[in-house]
Enzyme design. Structure first.
Site, PDB file in Angstrom:
ATOM      1  N   CYS A   2       1.100  -1.117   0.110  1.00  0.00           N
ATOM      2  CA  CYS A   2       0.063  -0.025  -0.186  1.00  0.00           C
ATOM      3  C   CYS A   2       0.799   1.434  -0.168  1.00  0.00           C
ATOM      4  O   CYS A   2       2.115   1.168   0.433  1.00  0.00           O
ATOM      5  CB  CYS A   2      -0.749  -0.100   1.342  1.00  0.00           C
ATOM      6  SG  CYS A   2      -1.855  -1.637   1.475  1.00  0.00           S
ATOM      7  N   ARG A  27       4.155   1.369  -6.676  1.00  0.00           N
ATOM      8  CA  ARG A  27       4.107   0.263  -5.682  1.00  0.00           C
ATOM      9  C   ARG A  27       2.973  -0.654  -6.001  1.00  0.00           C
ATOM     10  O   ARG A  27       3.080  -1.854  -5.431  1.00  0.00           O
ATOM     11  CB  ARG A  27       3.879   1.103  -4.532  1.00  0.00           C
ATOM     12  CG  ARG A  27       4.931   2.080  -3.688  1.00  0.00           C
ATOM     13  CD  ARG A  27       4.182   2.865  -2.315  1.00  0.00           C
ATOM     14  NE  ARG A  27       4.213   1.674  -1.315  1.00  0.00           N
ATOM     15  CZ  ARG A  27       5.200   1.730  -0.353  1.00  0.00           C
ATOM     16  NH1 ARG A  27       6.564   2.240  -0.773  1.00  0.00           N
ATOM     17  NH2 ARG A  27       5.040   0.826   0.556  1.00  0.00           N
ATOM     18  N   TRP A  75      -3.090  -2.182  -1.525  1.00  0.00           N
ATOM     19  CA  TRP A  75      -2.544  -3.335  -2.170  1.00  0.00           C
ATOM     20  C   TRP A  75      -3.556  -4.334  -1.403  1.00  0.00           C
ATOM     21  O   TRP A  75      -2.565  -4.495  -0.095  1.00  0.00           O
ATOM     22  CB  TRP A  75      -1.184  -3.403  -2.131  1.00  0.00           C
ATOM     23  CG  TRP A  75      -0.573  -4.952  -2.664  1.00  0.00           C
ATOM     24  CD1 TRP A  75      -0.180  -5.875  -1.827  1.00  0.00           C
ATOM     25  CD2 TRP A  75      -0.090  -5.410  -3.796  1.00  0.00           C
ATOM     26  NE1 TRP A  75       0.224  -7.071  -2.455  1.00  0.00           N
ATOM     27  CE2 TRP A  75       0.063  -6.730  -3.732  1.00  0.00           C
ATOM     28  CE3 TRP A  75      -0.480  -4.892  -5.087  1.00  0.00           C
ATOM     29  CZ2 TRP A  75       0.459  -7.468  -4.984  1.00  0.00           C
ATOM     30  CZ3 TRP A  75      -0.202  -5.355  -6.278  1.00  0.00           C
ATOM     31  CH2 TRP A  75       0.441  -6.760  -6.273  1.00  0.00           C
ATOM     32  N   ASN A 101      -0.668   0.699   6.136  1.00  0.00           N
ATOM     33  CA  ASN A 101      -0.030   0.034   5.080  1.00  0.00           C
ATOM     34  C   ASN A 101       0.499  -1.281   5.831  1.00  0.00           C
ATOM     35  O   ASN A 101       1.306  -1.222   7.057  1.00  0.00           O
ATOM     36  CB  ASN A 101       1.225   0.617   4.546  1.00  0.00           C
ATOM     37  CG  ASN A 101       2.095  -0.690   3.772  1.00  0.00           C
ATOM     38  OD1 ASN A 101       1.457  -1.612   3.221  1.00  0.00           O
ATOM     39  ND2 ASN A 101       2.923   0.127   3.234  1.00  0.00           N
ATOM     40  N   GLY A 102       0.203  -2.640   5.690  1.00  0.00           N
ATOM     41  CA  GLY A 102       0.514  -3.791   6.396  1.00  0.00           C
ATOM     42  C   GLY A 102      -0.302  -4.828   6.718  1.00  0.00           C
ATOM     43  O   GLY A 102      -1.404  -4.618   6.324  1.00  0.00           O
ATOM     44  N   GLU A 488      15.759 -22.144 -13.278  1.00  0.00           N
ATOM     45  CA  GLU A 488      15.141 -21.138 -12.993  1.00  0.00           C
ATOM     46  C   GLU A 488      16.218 -20.074 -13.169  1.00  0.00           C
ATOM     47  O   GLU A 488      16.207 -19.060 -14.018  1.00  0.00           O
ATOM     48  CB  GLU A 488      14.744 -20.710 -11.352  1.00  0.00           C
ATOM     49  CG  GLU A 488      14.393 -19.510 -10.991  1.00  0.00           C
ATOM     50  CD  GLU A 488      13.519 -18.777 -11.882  1.00  0.00           C
ATOM     51  OE1 GLU A 488      12.544 -19.231 -12.758  1.00  0.00           O
ATOM     52  OE2 GLU A 488      13.240 -17.338 -11.714  1.00  0.00           O
ATOM     53  N   LYS A 492      16.363 -16.865 -15.916  1.00  0.00           N
ATOM     54  CA  LYS A 492      16.555 -15.502 -15.232  1.00  0.00           C
ATOM     55  C   LYS A 492      17.758 -14.956 -16.409  1.00  0.00           C
ATOM     56  O   LYS A 492      17.628 -14.030 -17.046  1.00  0.00           O
ATOM     57  CB  LYS A 492      16.978 -15.428 -14.124  1.00  0.00           C
ATOM     58  CG  LYS A 492      16.255 -15.624 -12.925  1.00  0.00           C
ATOM     59  CD  LYS A 492      15.316 -14.286 -12.454  1.00  0.00           C
ATOM     60  CE  LYS A 492      14.127 -14.428 -13.343  1.00  0.00           C
ATOM     61  NZ  LYS A 492      13.165 -15.486 -13.333  1.00  0.00           N
ATOM     62  N   GLU A 495      16.206 -14.349 -20.187  1.00  0.00           N
ATOM     63  CA  GLU A 495      15.102 -13.463 -20.581  1.00  0.00           C
ATOM     64  C   GLU A 495      15.584 -12.010 -20.312  1.00  0.00           C
ATOM     65  O   GLU A 495      14.789 -11.133 -20.683  1.00  0.00           O
ATOM     66  CB  GLU A 495      13.903 -13.975 -19.310  1.00  0.00           C
ATOM     67  CG  GLU A 495      14.078 -13.671 -18.024  1.00  0.00           C
ATOM     68  CD  GLU A 495      12.791 -14.015 -17.403  1.00  0.00           C
ATOM     69  OE1 GLU A 495      11.651 -13.582 -17.799  1.00  0.00           O
ATOM     70  OE2 GLU A 495      12.829 -14.168 -16.276  1.00  0.00           O
ATOM     71  N   HIS A 511      24.212 -37.564 -21.178  1.00  0.00           N
ATOM     72  CA  HIS A 511      23.108 -37.901 -22.065  1.00  0.00           C
ATOM     73  C   HIS A 511      23.052 -36.715 -23.215  1.00  0.00           C
ATOM     74  O   HIS A 511      21.903 -36.569 -23.819  1.00  0.00           O
ATOM     75  CB  HIS A 511      21.729 -38.059 -21.475  1.00  0.00           C
ATOM     76  CG  HIS A 511      21.670 -39.135 -20.508  1.00  0.00           C
ATOM     77  ND1 HIS A 511      21.740 -40.575 -20.772  1.00  0.00           N
ATOM     78  CD2 HIS A 511      22.081 -38.978 -19.004  1.00  0.00           C
ATOM     79  CE1 HIS A 511      21.951 -41.383 -19.634  1.00  0.00           C
ATOM     80  NE2 HIS A 511      21.923 -40.229 -18.695  1.00  0.00           N
ATOM     81  N   LYS A 610       4.974  -8.534 -18.391  1.00  0.00           N
ATOM     82  CA  LYS A 610       5.067  -8.882 -16.812  1.00  0.00           C
ATOM     83  C   LYS A 610       4.113 -10.026 -16.614  1.00  0.00           C
ATOM     84  O   LYS A 610       4.207 -11.068 -15.909  1.00  0.00           O
ATOM     85  CB  LYS A 610       4.805  -7.729 -16.151  1.00  0.00           C
ATOM     86  CG  LYS A 610       4.710  -8.215 -14.324  1.00  0.00           C
ATOM     87  CD  LYS A 610       6.147  -8.668 -14.074  1.00  0.00           C
ATOM     88  CE  LYS A 610       6.077  -9.304 -12.669  1.00  0.00           C
ATOM     89  NZ  LYS A 610       7.453 -10.152 -12.300  1.00  0.00           N
TER      90      LYS A 610
HETATM   91  C1  AGP Z   1       9.436 -15.124 -15.261  1.00  0.00           C
HETATM   92  O1  AGP Z   1      10.650 -14.491 -14.893  1.00  0.00           O
HETATM   93  C2  AGP Z   1       8.948 -14.474 -16.198  1.00  0.00           C
HETATM   94  N1  AGP Z   1       8.428 -12.982 -15.862  1.00  0.00           N
HETATM   95  C3  AGP Z   1       7.779 -15.696 -16.626  1.00  0.00           C
HETATM   96  O2  AGP Z   1       8.318 -16.525 -16.865  1.00  0.00           O
HETATM   97  C4  AGP Z   1       6.672 -15.756 -15.503  1.00  0.00           C
HETATM   98  O3  AGP Z   1       7.146 -16.388 -14.458  1.00  0.00           O
HETATM   99  C5  AGP Z   1       5.368 -16.414 -16.390  1.00  0.00           C
HETATM  100  O4  AGP Z   1       4.925 -15.767 -17.201  1.00  0.00           O
HETATM  101  C6  AGP Z   1       4.278 -16.839 -15.216  1.00  0.00           C
HETATM  102  O5  AGP Z   1       3.542 -15.772 -14.755  1.00  0.00           O
HETATM  103  P1  AGP Z   1       2.661 -15.603 -13.702  1.00  0.00           P
HETATM  104  O6  AGP Z   1       3.555 -16.285 -12.407  1.00  0.00           O
HETATM  105  O7  AGP Z   1       2.135 -14.322 -13.239  1.00  0.00           O
HETATM  106  O8  AGP Z   1       1.407 -16.653 -13.904  1.00  0.00           O
END
Ligand code: AGP
Length: 615
Positions: A2, A27, A75, A101-102, A488, A492, A495, A511, A610
């Protein structure tokens, strides 16, 4: 999180507050509100939606005059986003107005007690409970607002940054802080209150920041009175002259949201288990699980659906659930699951993991599972998001808004929630003794400080990034719990730096991938002490004998790998099942620094959104 804004002084409060809320939009929030004292009464307007929606509503419905006011962007944590749950909130008498906020963890018990004393509630929020607790204390103890706030806050458990004023004393605002940020801007005959300095930096750069468990009584024409909430003892304010600009403030002083969010992980993990993990009592409280425990303990299997980083968190969960709770788990890419005509029965539990709660493929997988009779449980970071509303039950991560496209704190908080669920089920199924259970709960409480310690390698990691920033391909290897972390880490890197990277189970080297190894191939190996450490060490030897470059993540104090690897990054020791919460940290930092060195847009990488709300 928030955003809070307050003003008391010689200017009109409304424009300052609205502009201040706009400054805090970064935020992330789902509703907004403003309350202005016009010299006679309080005028209040609030709405689900954006600050722009609030502006339209307040300018059409209320007087905007007044030199005292509070504003808030919410939020949601308790209660879905709607007008009634938005802040500010009145006390029952209408005399007090609060913004917060909290999270107040024990709000339920306090609410019941206040209802017994005749209080009525118009929202589902913990904040409305808090303002009525303050009112009840003020009346019962016959004390001023500042004292009532101090007494009331000694009765609550949780995190807060609050601002509250009394219509009967309109030359004063009382603020208090524990766990959420609160800044006070000090001008000429005027004071500003905000979650950070961005709403008032254009008016003054003289500011003070409340420390945890501090309360301030801000009165026009007077010095700020600072007190310790615990015992009302006097604290002497330290006023700073800020040199930050707006953008630096929004990023918390970091250069990018991604770095800010990497460093927020200790707090985000703590907030995610706050109120749920009660190690001293040896219990885990999760309403969504408690109310549906048989669905899980009687399930034939758990199917986990997600995308991207959330899918990697689901893979970690597969190891945890099967290892600790002995429940069969399948992890599926939502985009595949939704179309492959999967066999689903009403004895299945489907867990959907999503930071945004809006990912189209994950949503479609949920709908398919519901049609086939499965019980569907959501793990989301956005309260009131579509996925959180489509599932039968769920548990929110409390990571706060994740602005950077590359998911970081969402990943570790998702694993935190999934670990809590697995531990709870392991105990429920009698797989764990009370002692084992208690040991896990205690170690989970140690994780935030161990993440802090893992972050200390940032400078070393930056030097390693310098060495490998021009690579064209990278390999990431891990075994067991660290295999999903290898995936993961590779995601990272690719991407945000656009370097091709692949994650593999370390044993899979022979393999195929081992054909790729030469002196041009950096191999990031997670070789922490627990699990099949010796086997990973022999994988490292295989790479070394083919002149591969080895960057190893090891448990602090490791010796064997140090002799083999080109670079070593140490993380603290923890339980094998909790290792992903630590081993992922160096890989996040590494991808951040490499991407930066390559001139990439770390927060908004090319081609990515996002939240992928379309197929
Ligand atoms: C991860 O860094 C990416 N931004 C992407 O893979 C993301 O995790 C994926 O699109 C899933 O998004 P969500 O967790 O909002 O469902």
């Amino acid at each position: 999180m928030c955003g809070i804004v307050g003003y008391i002084g010689h200017r009109d409060a409304y424009p300052i507050i609205i502009k201040g809320l706009q400054r805090l939009e970064y935020r992330g929030y789902d509703s907004a509100g403003v309350a202005i004292y016009d010299g006679d009464s309080i005028n209040l307007s609030k709405t689900k939606g954006k600050v722009e929606d609030l502006k339209k509503k307040s300018e059409a419905t209320m007087s905007l005059d007044g030199k005292l006011g509070l504003g808030h962007t919410r939020w949601a944590t308790h209660g879905v986003p709607n007008d009634a749950n938005s802040h500010p909130h009145y006390s029952n008498s209408g005399d007090l107005v609060i913004i917060h906020n909290g999270i107040i963890e024990n709000y339920d018990a306090i609410k019941k007690e206040l209802i017994n004393r005749g209080y009525v509630f118009h929202s589902d929020t913990d904040t409305e409970v808090l303002v009525n607790l303050i009112e009840e204390v003020k009346k019962k103890e016959n004390v001023k607002l500042g004292k009532a706030v101090q007494i009331a806050l000694n009765q609550v458990v949780g995190a807060y940054a609050i601002a509250v004023f009394d219509v009967n004393k309109p030359d004063e605002i009382v603020v208090a802080k524990l766990g959420s940020p609160l800044a006070i801007g000090i001008g000429e005959d005027e004071f500003f209150i905000a979650s950070d300095a961005s709403p008032f930096i254009e008016f003054t750069n003289n500011a003070m920041y409340l420390d945890d468990e501090e309360l301030a009584i801000i009165r026009l024409g007077k010095e700020i009175k600072l007190r310790k909430i615990k015992d009302d003892s006097v604290v002497y304010p330290s006023i700073q002259e800020l040199q930050l600009n707006i953008e630096e403030i929004e990023k918390g002083g970091y250069d990018h949201f991604m770095m800010k969010e990497i460093y927020e992980q200790p707090r985000a993990i703590l907030d995610t288990y706050r109120g749920r993990l009660l190690a001293d009592q040896g219990i885990i409280k999760m309403a969504g699980i408690d109310e549906n425990i048989e669905k899980f303990t009687n399930a034939n299997r758990i199917i986990i659906v997600a995308c991207g980083t959330s899918w990697h968190a689901g893979l970690v969960a597969e190891y945890i659930f099967e290892d600790l709770a002995r429940i069969p788990v399948e992890v599926e890419y939502a985009s595949e699951f939704r179309y492959r005509n999967p066999v689903i029965t009403d004895k299945d539990v489907l867990i959907a993991i999503s930071q945004s709660g809006e990912t189209a493929d994950t949503l479609a997988a949920i709908k398919l599972a519901k049609e086939k009779g499965a019980f569907v449980f959501g793990v989301c970071n956005v309260v009131g998001s579509t996925i959180s509303r489509e599932t039968h039950a769920g548990a929110y991560t409390h990571a706060g808004p994740e602005i950077g496209v590359a998911s970081t704190k969402a990943f570790t908080t998702q694993i935190t929630v999934l670990t809590l669920i697995a531990l709870k089920l392991a105990k429920e199924k009698g797989v764990f003794s009370q002692t084992q259970y208690h040991e896990y709960l205690t170690e989970l409480e140690n994780i935030p400080s161990k993440v802090e310690k893992s972050l200390l390698s940032n400078v070393l990691i930056e030097t390693i990034a310098e060495v490998y920033k021009d690579s064209t391909n990278c390999l990431y290897l891990g075994r067991g719990y660290n295999f999903p972390v290898a995936l993961e880490g590779a995601l990272k890197l690719k991407e945000i730096s656009y370097i091709h990277a692949e994650g593999y189970p370390a044993a899979e080297m022979k393999h195929g991938p081992i054909a790729l190894i030469d002196e041009q191939m950096p191999v990031f190996v997670i070789a922490t002490k627990k699990g099949h450490y010796e086997k990973v060490v022999s994988n490292i030897q295989e790479i070394k004998s083919r002149k591969g470059k080895i960057i190893a993540i090891v448990t602090e104090g490791d010796v064997a790998v140090k002799e083999l690897a080109d670079h070593v990054i140490e993380i603290p020791e923890t339980f094998e099942s909790l290792t992903p919460l630590l081993s992922t940290i160096p890989l996040q930092l590494l991808s951040y620094h490499i991407a930066l060195m390559r001139g990439c847009n770390v927060d908004q990488p090319r081609n990515l959104a996002k939240s992928v709300t379309v197929e």
